[in-house]
Design an enzyme around this catalytic site. Structure first.
Site, PDB file in Angstrom:
ATOM      1  N   HIS A  85       0.857  -1.192   0.000  1.00 50.37           N
ATOM      2  CA  HIS A  85       0.000   0.000   0.000  1.00 50.37           C
ATOM      3  C   HIS A  85       0.896   1.246   0.000  1.00 50.37           C
ATOM      4  O   HIS A  85       1.945   1.259   0.651  1.00 50.37           O
ATOM      5  CB  HIS A  85      -0.918  -0.009   1.223  1.00 50.37           C
ATOM      6  CG  HIS A  85      -2.011   1.001   1.124  1.00 50.37           C
ATOM      7  ND1 HIS A  85      -1.786   2.341   1.358  1.00 50.37           N
ATOM      8  CD2 HIS A  85      -3.310   0.878   0.769  1.00 50.37           C
ATOM      9  CE1 HIS A  85      -2.918   3.000   1.168  1.00 50.37           C
ATOM     10  NE2 HIS A  85      -3.865   2.129   0.807  1.00 50.37           N
ATOM     11  N   GLU A 157      -4.229   2.017  -7.300  1.00 51.25           N
ATOM     12  CA  GLU A 157      -4.568   3.116  -6.398  1.00 51.25           C
ATOM     13  C   GLU A 157      -3.668   4.313  -6.711  1.00 51.25           C
ATOM     14  O   GLU A 157      -2.529   4.377  -6.216  1.00 51.25           O
ATOM     15  CB  GLU A 157      -4.340   2.704  -4.934  1.00 51.25           C
ATOM     16  CG  GLU A 157      -5.257   1.606  -4.447  1.00 51.25           C
ATOM     17  CD  GLU A 157      -5.535   1.729  -2.945  1.00 51.25           C
ATOM     18  OE1 GLU A 157      -6.710   1.686  -2.583  1.00 51.25           O
ATOM     19  OE2 GLU A 157      -4.596   1.886  -2.161  1.00 51.25           O
TER      20      GLU A 157
HETATM   21  P1  13P Z   1      -9.826   6.096   0.246  1.00 46.64           P
HETATM   22  O1  13P Z   1     -10.958   5.248  -0.244  1.00 46.64           O
HETATM   23  O2  13P Z   1     -10.062   6.661   1.625  1.00 46.64           O
HETATM   24  O3  13P Z   1      -9.396   7.117  -0.749  1.00 46.64           O
HETATM   25  O4  13P Z   1      -8.573   5.103   0.457  1.00 46.64           O
HETATM   26  C1  13P Z   1      -8.251   4.234  -0.558  1.00 46.64           C
HETATM   27  C2  13P Z   1      -7.249   3.295  -0.041  1.00 46.64           C
HETATM   28  O5  13P Z   1      -6.126   3.689   0.270  1.00 46.64           O
HETATM   29  C3  13P Z   1      -7.643   1.897   0.117  1.00 46.64           C
HETATM   30  O6  13P Z   1      -6.538   1.085   0.330  1.00 46.64           O
END
Ligand code: 13P
Length: 233
Positions: A85, A157
């Site tokens: 992450h 992401e």
């Molecule tokens: P948000 O949905 O709060 O933007 O976070 C996404 C995330 O980092 C999930 O791992």
């Protein structure tokens, strides 16, 4: 459709129990993967939730104070684990070679790694997003067999979209999902980054998305329920 709930470092035991009661009111046929803070993994008692973790040690069991190994996660019923992450890459200075070790250890325990990749704002401004993502995939999946590669899930992401309320356009998301699926055919790809009950109607137009990795929304069961219903309708 896979919906992974990344609670990050939130809730206390009492709040987690209340939260789980609220989650259990959600009726859905989608795969919901609950990834709480590690100390609450043993508290998950919902038959409709898959058990996930947010991180794993890059070592086996041993003298590594504060670490939690893949075999320990396995023994707690964990089926999925987020790795790489961007918050861990940023705050714990996690590098791709460690992420690669984690992926291998998880696969050895038959836990599905959910590997996060994504570009910084600056990378996108310089049109470097594809390069960044392919480099992360190459390094995170180094030395995996073709069979092993089929077992991982990738979460796209964009770092600048996490917790900011910003999202890329559908075309931009689709381009990255296609890039990942071209590099890794047969692999499921999730989108994460400010996905919520308001923008899901637009996001769901992207047919190549296999699911979502939710941060902020994961902590709001009522809004999550709306989000899931909108995906279906
Ligand atoms: P948000 O949905 O709060 O933007 O976070 C996404 C995330 O980092 C999930 O791992």
């Amino acid at each position: 459709m896979i919906i992974a709930l990344n609670n990050k470092c939130n809730l206390t035991k009492e709040k987690f129990i209340e939260y789980q009661e609220e989650l259990q009111k959600i009726k859905t046929d989608m795969t919901l993967i609950l990834c709480p803070t590690n100390v609450f993994i043993g508290e998950i008692n919902s038959p409709t939730m898959e058990v996930g973790a947010q991180n794993v040690s890059c070592t086996e069991c041993g003298a590594y104070t504060g670490e939690v190994s893949s075999s320990q996660l396995k023994s707690m019923g964990v089926k999925y684990c987020i790795v790489g992450h961007s918050e861990r890459r940023k705050y714990q200075h996690e590098k791709d070679d460690e992420i690669n070790k984690k992926v291998k250890l998880l696969l050895n325990q038959e836990i599905t790694p959910i590997i996060c990749v994504g570009e910084e704002k600056e990378d996108r401004e310089n049109n470097n997003q594809n390069k960044v993502i392919i480099k992360e995939l190459e390094e995170d999946l180094k030395e995996l067999t073709e069979e092993e590669k089929k077992k991982v899930i990738i979460a796209y992401e964009p770092i600048w979209a996490i917790g900011t309320g910003l999202t890329p356009s559908n075309n931009e998301i689709e381009e990255i999902i296609n890039l990942i699926k071209h590099y890794l055919p047969n692999t499921k790809v999730l989108y994460g980054g400010s996905a919520n009950e308001n923008n899901i109607e637009e996001l769901k137009e992207i047919s190549s998305i296999d699911g979502y990795l939710l941060g902020g929304l994961s902590l709001k069961p009522e809004k999550l329920d709306i989000f899931l219903k909108k995906i279906k309708n």
